[in-house]
Motif scaffolding. Structure first.
Motif, PDB file in Angstrom:
ATOM      1  N   PRO A  91       7.402  10.122 -12.499  1.00 14.96           N
ATOM      2  CA  PRO A  91       8.562   9.645 -11.725  1.00 14.96           C
ATOM      3  C   PRO A  91       8.198   9.530 -10.256  1.00 14.96           C
ATOM      4  CG  PRO A  91       8.814  11.966 -12.256  1.00 14.96           C
ATOM      5  CD  PRO A  91       7.560  11.511 -12.960  1.00 14.96           C
ATOM      6  N   MET A  92       8.613   8.443  -9.631  1.00 16.43           N
ATOM      7  CA  MET A  92       8.338   8.240  -8.217  1.00 16.43           C
ATOM      8  C   MET A  92       9.611   7.881  -7.471  1.00 16.43           C
ATOM      9  SD  MET A  92       4.690   6.215  -8.041  1.00 16.43           S
ATOM     10  CE  MET A  92       4.757   6.256  -6.237  1.00 16.43           C
ATOM     11  N   ASN A  93       9.677   8.313  -6.237  1.00 18.29           N
ATOM     12  CA  ASN A  93      10.814   8.017  -5.380  1.00 18.29           C
ATOM     13  C   ASN A  93      10.707   6.580  -4.889  1.00 18.29           C
ATOM     14  OD1 ASN A  93      13.125   8.436  -3.936  1.00 18.29           O
ATOM     15  ND2 ASN A  93      12.148   9.563  -2.273  1.00 18.29           N
ATOM     16  N   SER A  94      11.766   5.812  -5.049  1.00 18.37           N
ATOM     17  CA  SER A  94      11.770   4.406  -4.659  1.00 18.37           C
ATOM     18  C   SER A  94      12.880   4.157  -3.646  1.00 18.37           C
ATOM     19  CB  SER A  94      11.984   3.528  -5.900  1.00 18.37           C
ATOM     20  OG  SER A  94      12.055   2.167  -5.545  1.00 18.37           O
ATOM     21  N   HIS A  95      12.531   3.514  -2.540  1.00 14.34           N
ATOM     22  CA  HIS A  95      13.533   3.149  -1.535  1.00 14.34           C
ATOM     23  C   HIS A  95      14.197   1.831  -1.935  1.00 14.34           C
ATOM     24  CE1 HIS A  95      11.342   5.611   1.831  1.00 14.34           C
ATOM     25  NE2 HIS A  95      11.821   6.355   0.861  1.00 14.34           N
ATOM     26  N   MET A  96      15.507   1.802  -1.883  1.00 16.75           N
ATOM     27  CA  MET A  96      16.267   0.628  -2.292  1.00 16.75           C
ATOM     28  C   MET A  96      17.215   0.202  -1.173  1.00 16.75           C
ATOM     29  SD  MET A  96      15.390   0.157  -5.546  1.00 16.75           S
ATOM     30  CE  MET A  96      16.748  -0.829  -6.171  1.00 16.75           C
ATOM     31  N   PHE A 146       0.808  -1.217   0.000  1.00 11.03           N
ATOM     32  CA  PHE A 146       0.000   0.000   0.000  1.00 11.03           C
ATOM     33  C   PHE A 146       0.841   1.266   0.000  1.00 11.03           C
ATOM     34  CE2 PHE A 146      -2.597  -3.334   1.967  1.00 11.03           C
ATOM     35  CZ  PHE A 146      -3.655  -3.336   1.061  1.00 11.03           C
ATOM     36  N   ALA A 147       2.093   1.155  -0.412  1.00 12.34           N
ATOM     37  CA  ALA A 147       2.941   2.341  -0.556  1.00 12.34           C
ATOM     38  C   ALA A 147       2.654   2.965  -1.916  1.00 12.34           C
ATOM     39  CB  ALA A 147       4.415   1.951  -0.435  1.00 12.34           C
ATOM     40  N   MET A 148       1.976   4.124  -1.933  1.00 12.77           N
ATOM     41  CA  MET A 148       1.494   4.707  -3.188  1.00 12.77           C
ATOM     42  C   MET A 148       2.375   5.859  -3.683  1.00 12.77           C
ATOM     43  SD  MET A 148      -0.970   2.663  -3.654  1.00 12.77           S
ATOM     44  CE  MET A 148      -1.795   3.389  -5.058  1.00 12.77           C
ATOM     45  N   LYS A 149       2.580   6.878  -2.850  1.00 16.77           N
ATOM     46  CA  LYS A 149       3.328   8.051  -3.302  1.00 16.77           C
ATOM     47  C   LYS A 149       4.824   7.787  -3.341  1.00 16.77           C
ATOM     48  CE  LYS A 149      -0.090  11.420  -1.727  1.00 16.77           C
ATOM     49  NZ  LYS A 149      -0.349  12.625  -0.904  1.00 16.77           N
ATOM     50  N   ILE A 150       5.290   6.918  -2.444  1.00 15.80           N
ATOM     51  CA  ILE A 150       6.699   6.522  -2.419  1.00 15.80           C
ATOM     52  C   ILE A 150       6.745   4.999  -2.396  1.00 15.80           C
ATOM     53  CG2 ILE A 150       8.856   6.570  -1.100  1.00 15.80           C
ATOM     54  CD1 ILE A 150       8.015   9.229   0.063  1.00 15.80           C
ATOM     55  N   THR A 151       7.646   4.430  -3.194  1.00 18.05           N
ATOM     56  CA  THR A 151       7.798   2.975  -3.193  1.00 18.05           C
ATOM     57  C   THR A 151       8.655   2.584  -1.998  1.00 18.05           C
ATOM     58  OG1 THR A 151       7.660   2.938  -5.603  1.00 18.05           O
ATOM     59  CG2 THR A 151       8.494   0.970  -4.533  1.00 18.05           C
ATOM     60  N   GLU A 152       7.993   2.224  -0.896  1.00 16.21           N
ATOM     61  CA  GLU A 152       8.704   1.812   0.313  1.00 16.21           C
ATOM     62  C   GLU A 152       9.051   0.328   0.231  1.00 16.21           C
ATOM     63  OE1 GLU A 152       7.230   3.411   4.153  1.00 16.21           O
ATOM     64  OE2 GLU A 152       5.535   4.092   2.927  1.00 16.21           O
ATOM     65  N   THR A 153      10.120  -0.041   0.896  1.00 12.81           N
ATOM     66  CA  THR A 153      10.557  -1.433   0.873  1.00 12.81           C
ATOM     67  C   THR A 153      10.533  -2.034   2.275  1.00 12.81           C
ATOM     68  OG1 THR A 153      12.368  -2.954   0.301  1.00 12.81           O
ATOM     69  CG2 THR A 153      12.991  -0.759   1.070  1.00 12.81           C
ATOM     70  N   TYR A 154      10.199  -3.311   2.356  1.00 11.01           N
ATOM     71  CA  TYR A 154      10.395  -4.062   3.592  1.00 11.01           C
ATOM     72  C   TYR A 154      11.907  -4.225   3.820  1.00 11.01           C
ATOM     73  CZ  TYR A 154       5.482  -5.615   3.634  1.00 11.01           C
ATOM     74  OH  TYR A 154       4.115  -5.673   3.682  1.00 11.01           O
ATOM     75  N   PRO A 155      12.340  -4.417   5.060  1.00 11.12           N
ATOM     76  CA  PRO A 155      13.774  -4.630   5.327  1.00 11.12           C
ATOM     77  C   PRO A 155      14.264  -6.011   4.904  1.00 11.12           C
ATOM     78  CG  PRO A 155      12.515  -4.803   7.349  1.00 11.12           C
ATOM     79  CD  PRO A 155      11.554  -4.340   6.307  1.00 11.12           C
ATOM     80  N   THR A 160      10.303   5.511 -13.317  1.00 10.81           N
ATOM     81  CA  THR A 160       9.042   5.839 -13.971  1.00 10.81           C
ATOM     82  C   THR A 160       7.991   4.803 -13.600  1.00 10.81           C
ATOM     83  OG1 THR A 160      10.187   6.857 -15.835  1.00 10.81           O
ATOM     84  CG2 THR A 160       7.883   6.230 -16.175  1.00 10.81           C
ATOM     85  N   THR A 161       6.870   5.278 -13.079  1.00 11.63           N
ATOM     86  CA  THR A 161       5.778   4.399 -12.682  1.00 11.63           C
ATOM     87  C   THR A 161       4.582   4.645 -13.597  1.00 11.63           C
ATOM     88  OG1 THR A 161       6.515   4.456 -10.391  1.00 11.63           O
ATOM     89  CG2 THR A 161       4.269   3.677 -10.795  1.00 11.63           C
ATOM     90  N   TYR A 162       3.975   3.572 -14.090  1.00 13.08           N
ATOM     91  CA  TYR A 162       2.841   3.674 -14.998  1.00 13.08           C
ATOM     92  C   TYR A 162       1.547   3.380 -14.250  1.00 13.08           C
ATOM     93  CZ  TYR A 162       6.321   3.733 -18.701  1.00 13.08           C
ATOM     94  OH  TYR A 162       7.394   4.060 -19.510  1.00 13.08           O
ATOM     95  N   PHE A 163       0.513   4.174 -14.559  1.00 10.33           N
ATOM     96  CA  PHE A 163      -0.805   4.008 -13.954  1.00 10.33           C
ATOM     97  C   PHE A 163      -1.815   3.704 -15.053  1.00 10.33           C
ATOM     98  CE2 PHE A 163       1.691   6.856 -11.342  1.00 10.33           C
ATOM     99  CZ  PHE A 163       1.496   6.368 -10.056  1.00 10.33           C
ATOM    100  N   TYR A 164      -2.563   2.640 -14.849  1.00 14.53           N
ATOM    101  CA  TYR A 164      -3.548   2.198 -15.845  1.00 14.53           C
ATOM    102  C   TYR A 164      -4.952   2.476 -15.312  1.00 14.53           C
ATOM    103  CZ  TYR A 164       0.486  -0.264 -17.739  1.00 14.53           C
ATOM    104  OH  TYR A 164       1.716  -0.568 -18.248  1.00 14.53           O
ATOM    105  N   LYS A 165      -5.735   3.236 -16.083  1.00 13.82           N
ATOM    106  CA  LYS A 165      -7.114   3.545 -15.712  1.00 13.82           C
ATOM    107  C   LYS A 165      -7.993   3.453 -16.938  1.00 13.82           C
ATOM    108  CE  LYS A 165      -9.929   6.914 -13.243  1.00 13.82           C
ATOM    109  NZ  LYS A 165      -9.947   8.240 -12.570  1.00 13.82           N
ATOM    110  N   LYS A 166      -8.808   2.422 -16.953  1.00 13.90           N
ATOM    111  CA  LYS A 166      -9.670   2.127 -18.108  1.00 13.90           C
ATOM    112  C   LYS A 166      -8.818   2.050 -19.369  1.00 13.90           C
ATOM    113  CE  LYS A 166     -13.945   3.933 -16.101  1.00 13.90           C
ATOM    114  NZ  LYS A 166     -15.075   4.867 -16.250  1.00 13.90           N
TER     115      LYS A 166
END
Length: 239
Positions: A81-86, A19-28, A68-74
């Motif tokens: 571009p989204m911030n991703s934790h690595m 459920f990480a939407m605005k930022i791609t959070e990662t589990y440890p 780059t994150t893609y969103f599909y709607k209909k």
């Protein structure tokens, strides 16, 4: 009891939280579902196969990356571009238990696999440092009753956790230890309805850091002295 022990390395990894939407959070650490997915892929499984999985490991640091994150709607597709934790330089120890014939098949498949392995995203490549069968024994831990560790009789006064590990909450008998709470995906079944949404089996778990001491309860240790806490109950127990 013998289980399969994997020593894995990833230069970078992102185990995305659902459920990480605005930022791609990662589990440890990779959740059980991610490891389950890898196992089933290696076995070319077409249906769910129950395995006992224990996940622990370390990483050097966390850094941010833009993707780059893609969103599909209909009928429309948008991107941003989204911030991703690595995670950087991830070292994992994964124990896999279950039907021994299946474990041998998994072992052989890993030795002879003809394509690259990844864990997390497809680009999060995995290097197998070691894979082998190890003997596992059940130990009683009781700081009150046991003054001196007695490995021959499988009794310990305490156990100091060597590296961060996932422990199911219903398994941890030492209630003094605290960790970060996660409700981890384990495996899924397809919904019988037409929407075909996945129904996830989840496990309420703690992520417990290195250095914490278990002073009470029963634990599993392999021949190297590494701790295991399985994700599945066998005979009413997780161990």
């Amino acid at each position: 009891m013998k289980v399969l022990k994997l020593d894995l390395f990833q230069e970078t990894a992102c185990y995305k939280k659902p459920f990480a939407m605005k930022i791609t959070e990662t589990y440890p650490l990779p959740p059980y579902s991610t490891v389950n997915g890898l196992i089933h892929k290696i076995l070319n499984a077409t249906e769910y196969i129950p395995f006992n999985i224990s996940v622990q490991g370390t990483y050097e640091s966390i850094f941010n990356n833009y993707q780059t994150t893609y969103f599909y709607k209909k009928d429309s597709i948008t991107s941003m571009p989204m911030n991703s934790h690595m995670l950087l330089n991830v070292n994992l120890i994964i124990h896999i238990g279950g039907d021994f014939d299946l474990l041998k098949k998994l072992y052989e498949s890993l030795l002879n696999y003809n394509e690259y392995l990844s864990l997390g995203r497809k680009e999060d490549l995995v290097r197998i440092n070691d894979i082998r069968f190890v003997e596992v024994n059940k130990f009683e831990v009781n700081a009150v009753k046991v003054e001196v560790d007695d490995y021959e009789n499988h009794k310990l006064s305490k156990y100091k956790i060597k590296r961060p590990i996932y422990i199911p909450k219903s398994t941890l008998q030492d209630k003094v230890i605290n960790g970060i709470s996660y409700r981890l995906n384990n495996y899924y079944k397809n919904n019988a309805n037409k929407d075909k949404k996945r129904i996830w089996n989840k496990i309420d778990s703690y992520y417990i850091e290195k250095g914490n001491k278990i002073r009470r309860g029963y634990i599993l240790l392999d021949a190297d002295g590494d701790l295991l806490y399985f994700n599945r109950k066998e005979g009413g127990e997780f161990y």
